[in-house]
Enzyme design. Sequence first.
Site: not given
Ligand SMILES: [Zn+2]
Length: 1011
Positions: A258, A260, A370, A574
């Site tokens: 994951h 970001d 997420d 996000h």
């Molecule tokens: Zn995230």
Amino acid sequence: MHRSLSSLTQRIERALDERLVPAIYRDVAPVHVEAAHLPGEPIPAREGLALAYQPFTVGQPWGPAWSTTWFRFTGEVPERMRGGRVELLVDLGFEKAGPGFRSEGLAYTADGTPIKGIEPRTAYVPVARPAAGGERVEVYVEAAANPRFTGVVTPLGDRETAGDLPLYRLDRAELAVLDEEVHALVLDVKVLHELALTLAETDPRRHQIQRALEQMLDHLDVADVSGGAAAARARLAGVLAAPAVPSAHQVYAVGHAHIDSAWLWPVRETIRKCSRTFSNVVALADEYPELVFACSSAQQYAWTRQHHPQVYRRVAEKVATGQFVPVGGMWVESDTNMPGGEAMVRQFTQGKRFFAAEFGVEPREVWLPDSFGYSAALPQLARLAGFRWFLSQKMSWNQTNRFPHHTFWWEGIDGSRVFTHFPPADTYSSELSGRELAYGVGNFAEHGRSTRSLLPFGYGDGGGGPTREMLETARRVADLEGSPRVVVRTPAEFFAEAEREYPDAPVWSGEMYLEFHRGTYTSQSAMKRGNRRTEHLLREAELWCATAALRAGHPYPYEELDAIWQETLLLQFHDILPGSSIAWVHREARQTYAGLAERLEALVGPALTALAGPGSVPLAGNAAPHDHAGVPALGLAAPTVVDAPDVSVRTGPDGTVLDNGLLRVTVDADGTVSSIRDLVADREVLRAGAAANVLQLHPDTPNRFDAWDVDEFYRNRRQDLTGVAELVVETDDPRRARVRMTRRDGESTYTQTVSLAAGERVLRFATEVDWQQRETLLKVAFPIDVHAAHSSSEIQFGHLQRPTHTNTSWDAAKFEICAHRWLHVGEPGYGVALVNDGTYGHDVTRDPPGDGLGARGTTVRLSLLRGPRYPDPDTDRGRHRFGYALVCGAEILDAVREGYRMNLPLRRHTGGAPVAPLVEVSNPAVVVESVKLADDRSGDVVVRLYEALGGRAHTRLTASFDLARVDVCDLLERPDAEIAALAPIAVEGGAVDLTLTPFQVVTLRLTPAGR
Ligand SMILES: [Zn+2]
């Protein structure tokens, strides 16, 4: 028999830490180190390799925050390593406890080919296997000095404030032989030991494993682990070979990282994080053919293609072999609370178009592990974009209520469903540890009905993704007694089998409200305003450019619109739109929004000029979906003057009374609104004795994550801002009366204008704040005299009802809610909408009981500003502007219309003659969300519309150009029989008749005749 299990646990763990793990590498040899420091922004590898390198030693500090150091490691594989698996071990100064989040590197060969990432748990570079001895070693590592953030207020979040103290020290740089037998032994022991600890003390299997481990340790000469490793492994072979029980749960392990797209690092660093992790993954995929790596976010592929083409070629190879699996099909893993309807569509269509064009694949699962809660519009949009499945795990973060399902059908506001799975291990970055596997099995809510769950494994955010240790672990737990059966598979394989097994899974209807991170609807106000503004400018640009293309042959700016959409979609990531990134990210995002507005204006202006033609007739473009001041929706015409009396203004000792014959509004001497008399409905809008437009300050010191959270106890203290520094009644315009006031509190200044225009049942507010407060939540309150059981909030393509009471813990947890352009409260016969032009956070409460007898009022508040100090210490410091309005006597349809109108004001433009809209829609409940030219550049016109009230609606869409054909399409503008069956159309001449179901979204593709 006497037993002391805890001492055995200690013995195993100490042996692992102090004897076995240190023996994994042997025959260490030093390398020569040189370094070149780069204080500014990263440079391409060919430039990095060519830098002037200076001597450097292990132990020396490097790396002021955000700088890059290029290391050159040179040497020769010693003869004694012949036959061994030789690796270069580099420790950039890693924090030993964590998998990432700090310094990282990407290793290159001498010719600039990326080898793999250097991260705490994958800190090696392959050199020779087997070594011949004498090989020359020359490895470059581009090391990034990314600072670590720990929740403490820090200036490190922007290069401009971070200072120049080195953060790291090169702790290790040496060649060593990886002892594969010891490495395997360590993994055997870890897997067995972790498994044993998850089993009950009454379970014979636990004791069999521990006995085997104990005997292995009894026989192992810790002075010669290497020499004894094979025999030690043989002692464990029996317990490792015991197969899983027939009823064992099935875990579909999916390699993952994951990453970001921006967060505690700027976008430019994400680009490098992707290249490091992807390099690791493709290298690991060579070694482990069973590896499947699921990777979402077209944006991250696009970055890699642009900035690291060699890595991208390798990724494409592995996509072709099925090991690197594009998932999710979105441009980024966006927030889903705040993006508007059309933007949510474009997240899907831009992402899917990229994956189709680059790899010829179309993901069928939405992948959002997420994001901070999930809009009830998503199931329909996902289905209309060709998805069938949905994955998240974030609802496990709920602070109050436990989400009841792990595998279920999620149903949206229109009734559409997606088959949804939450990995029950409650993580998207598992290590496949025994603890995580057992927790996932124990936590799984569907036992007895479903036998399988998914588990994403791999370190995210710069940890480098899956490791060889994880893949070795997966092999060991594939079929092991006491463990779930673990298979490495694609998400699609999991979903297909899970759905086949569990077609009658339970249903969760409506939004998935995250009971956490409620501050993200408000933090970093410029993100909210920028997003709203850009979305509406994009609507205008597409509408006017499409209209100008058909009407005036004006070239349609496909590339520029795609580029602007992609930047807008990135900013909906996000941690960007929610305001939870470091200062650097938000500083850049503010600049990007300003630039996008300029670029969009540069599209709108020429398109309108092309449409209106030469002349000096005062015209106005109405990009909103409803007529306004005589200008038709989606058309260009001369606005008419509203046929209504002027606004009268009377100032007396009790304040100022504004009266337009529809509303009589009293603004008190303190600037608050003490009465709004609705003269049409003959009733008071505000609760007796309560004032509206009151600015309220609350202390805002959440327990956990500053930028993310508003905790309910904020309500326990409140300061109303009622002191007025200046109040001016402006009567120069008889068509619009205004009261302007200025308040000062602490270092902050608040300037508000309350205005009432002729012919409107709308009271408008323009609020400017010079915000200097820290850790304070600013709200503006409207106590409405309606007895409302629920509020209705606009979401994408519709609205959502939430209770105003707090009967259950689920209701009570929604103490801060997200709404787009409007929020409506009402009782039968009367309602009020609060519309806004750039905020999202609201709260709605029932008014205090008084003596307990009688109807309740309903207080609606907008959240305007916060001042969290982490991760950006200066969040929202400075000037802000907010527009909002109270629409009195409003039905939902009025709220919808005024919401659009406030965000799409008439655009004045002089020209030769009015321009009829490309399409007109006969039923105001059917709203045109988008008019554009088709992405395939065929020149077809795409019109997306939806039913906005939650009922059935018949409408006629009339095109002002000749139609060759009309198709009902999916969101990717592909004619789709299944979707068309749900929206049957009848085409006659230039008109299309259709009936929409509640909140149905319909995409029509209109092919102009004679093209
Ligand atoms: Zn995230």
